[in-house]
Design a protein around this motif. Structure first.
Motif, PDB file in Angstrom:
ATOM      1  N   ASP A 286       0.839  -1.214   0.000  1.00  0.00           N
ATOM      2  CA  ASP A 286       0.000   0.000   0.000  1.00  0.00           C
ATOM      3  C   ASP A 286       0.872   1.263   0.000  1.00  0.00           C
ATOM      4  OD1 ASP A 286      -2.222  -1.591   0.021  1.00  0.00           O
ATOM      5  OD2 ASP A 286      -2.506  -1.472   2.205  1.00  0.00           O
ATOM      6  N   VAL A 287       1.967   1.213   0.799  1.00  0.00           N
ATOM      7  CA  VAL A 287       2.874   2.360   0.838  1.00  0.00           C
ATOM      8  C   VAL A 287       3.525   2.572  -0.515  1.00  0.00           C
ATOM      9  CG1 VAL A 287       5.019   3.223   1.834  1.00  0.00           C
ATOM     10  CG2 VAL A 287       3.290   2.200   3.314  1.00  0.00           C
ATOM     11  N   ALA A 288       3.928   1.455  -1.169  1.00  0.00           N
ATOM     12  CA  ALA A 288       4.555   1.569  -2.485  1.00  0.00           C
ATOM     13  C   ALA A 288       3.572   2.147  -3.505  1.00  0.00           C
ATOM     14  CB  ALA A 288       5.066   0.200  -2.936  1.00  0.00           C
ATOM     15  N   LYS A 289       2.331   1.713  -3.453  1.00  0.00           N
ATOM     16  CA  LYS A 289       1.309   2.270  -4.364  1.00  0.00           C
ATOM     17  C   LYS A 289       1.075   3.770  -4.095  1.00  0.00           C
ATOM     18  CE  LYS A 289      -1.253  -2.006  -5.271  1.00  0.00           C
ATOM     19  NZ  LYS A 289      -2.538  -2.708  -5.126  1.00  0.00           N
ATOM     20  N   ALA A 290       1.060   4.120  -2.830  1.00  0.00           N
ATOM     21  CA  ALA A 290       0.909   5.543  -2.495  1.00  0.00           C
ATOM     22  C   ALA A 290       2.083   6.357  -3.025  1.00  0.00           C
ATOM     23  CB  ALA A 290       0.782   5.713  -0.985  1.00  0.00           C
ATOM     24  N   GLY A 291       3.290   5.764  -2.982  1.00  0.00           N
ATOM     25  CA  GLY A 291       4.457   6.455  -3.541  1.00  0.00           C
ATOM     26  C   GLY A 291       4.322   6.672  -5.032  1.00  0.00           C
ATOM     27  N   VAL A 292       3.731   5.691  -5.735  1.00  0.00           N
ATOM     28  CA  VAL A 292       3.496   5.860  -7.183  1.00  0.00           C
ATOM     29  C   VAL A 292       2.514   7.006  -7.429  1.00  0.00           C
ATOM     30  CG1 VAL A 292       2.547   4.778  -9.236  1.00  0.00           C
ATOM     31  CG2 VAL A 292       4.053   3.467  -7.727  1.00  0.00           C
ATOM     32  N   ALA A 293       1.428   6.994  -6.639  1.00  0.00           N
ATOM     33  CA  ALA A 293       0.429   8.062  -6.807  1.00  0.00           C
ATOM     34  C   ALA A 293       1.024   9.434  -6.517  1.00  0.00           C
ATOM     35  CB  ALA A 293      -0.764   7.788  -5.879  1.00  0.00           C
TER      36      ALA A 293
END
Length: 384
Positions: A194-201
């Motif tokens: 989830d943190v990695a996806k938030a970093g992409v966003a």
């Protein structure tokens, strides 16, 4: 009968004969005089109706299209270089207004122009910086996506480990503590994903912001150079206006002429549009001849006119040309026009101003002044 009586009779008879002869001669003279008058009248009528090809008037005056000298800027008059009756040439300086305020305004406008030019240079540099930010944002997005992929792998491994330990926990092959650890590892892997996806966003948001700033910056400078951007053009216009105002502090003659009605004085503060003096162009004089309405039947534009001035007398004759007729009679344009609708109306022969252009060469040889009286005779046989 005495001798005296005999001599008086012939004397009376001779006197009577002389009276008769005198009366006869007088009658003959009167008849001759009457015949001469009749002949002269006939000749005049024939000349007037058959041979007279001109109309004249002594109700004519010299005029000119005078130049009104006004101030285009406000300020205090520093110098006045001319006086009434002085002859000036086109371009001569007539008066000078204090130019210090105009110089300050010019310096301010030039500073604004330099600022606008630097802002364009800064905007161009900002485009390069924003392009770099977009490239960095692209790298951040790829890095964040790699982290997402890594987190997904870790999540899959944690999921598999959790499923295997779950099966072992059901058969009692492992302790509850190990099972709990595998479940925590699964939760941590899910959180990392989830943190990695938030970093992409977040990286994509930064890229969009940089792209928006770049588009806005490009809209300001696209298709324009440093000298053609709106801000620079506006600043340049202010510089030109300030320079024009500075030049207008020197009031110059717009044409050749003679100064008249000078009202400006040194130290006087003038406003834009304030009348300072008049300039009379002596080489562009004309005559307005006021002809009776009954004289204008055969008067046409282009007819030749012979004029004399009271200033030089009959010895100097001017030659001119009819160039136009006034749009109305003198009474029609009067400050208080006549009201002929009243009951006490009396017909008055009206006069119409006729504009006559004078020969410039003759004006140079024999100068005239505005308002002088003239006599004008129009040759109606020269009608075009």
């Amino acid at each position: 009968m005495t001798d005296a009586q005999q001599t008086s009779v012939p004397h009376n008879e001779s006197t009577d004969l002389k009276d008769v002869e005198n009366q006869t001669k007088r009658k003959k003279l009167l008849k001759i005089f009457a015949v001469i008058i009749v002949i002269v009248a006939i000749i005049y009528m024939l000349w007037h109706f058959l041979f007279n090809r001109s109309v004249s008037t002594d109700n004519a005056y010299v005029g000119a299209e005078t130049a009104e000298i006004t101030s285009m800027v406000s300020g205090q008059v520093e110098k006045v270089l001319v006086s009434d009756t002085q002859t000036v040439k086109k371009g001569d300086i007539l008066a000078i207004i204090d130019h210090r305020d105009a110089k300050i305004a010019l310096a301010q406008a030039q500073a604004e122009l330099a600022k606008a030019q630097r802002q364009y240079t800064q905007s161009s540099a900002n485009s390069s910086a924003l392009n770099s930010q977009i490239l960095i944002s692209d790298d951040d997005i790829r890095s964040a996506e790699a982290q997402v992929a890594q987190a997904q792998v870790a999540l899959q491994q944690a999921q598999q480990e959790f499923e295997r330990r779950k099966a072992l926990s059901a058969s009692g092959a492992i302790s509850k503590e190990e099972f709990t650890k595998s479940q925590s590892a699964l939760n941590n892997a899910q959180a990392s994903l989830d943190v990695a996806k938030a970093g992409v966003a977040q990286a994509e948001s930064k890229r969009k912001a940089a792209q928006s700033n770049l588009d806005a910056n490009e809209a300001l400078i696209k298709g324009a150079s440093q000298q053609s951007t709106p801000d620079v053009l506006m600043a340049q216009a202010k510089v030109e206006q300030a320079l024009l105002d500075l030049q207008r502090t020197e009031i110059k003659a717009p044409l050749d002429g003679v100064v008249a009605r000078r009202t400006v004085q040194v130290g006087q503060r003038v406003a834009p549009g304030a009348s300072l003096m008049k300039l009379i162009p002596l080489s562009e004089l004309y005559v307005d001849a006021n002809f009776k309405e009954s004289q204008l039947k055969n008067v046409k534009v282009g007819q030749k006119v012979e004029l004399t001035s009271d200033l030089y007398g009959k010895d100097v004759k001017y030659h001119g040309t009819v160039v136009g007729f006034s749009g109305g009679t003198g009474s029609a344009f009067a400050l208080i026009p006549a009201q002929n609708a009243t009951g006490n109306w009396i017909k008055v022969v009206q006069r119409l101003p006729v504009r006559i252009q004078l020969d410039k060469k003759q004006l140079q040889e024999h100068p005239l002044r505005v308002g002088l009286s003239m006599e004008a005779e129009v040759d109606t046989s020269t009608a075009k």
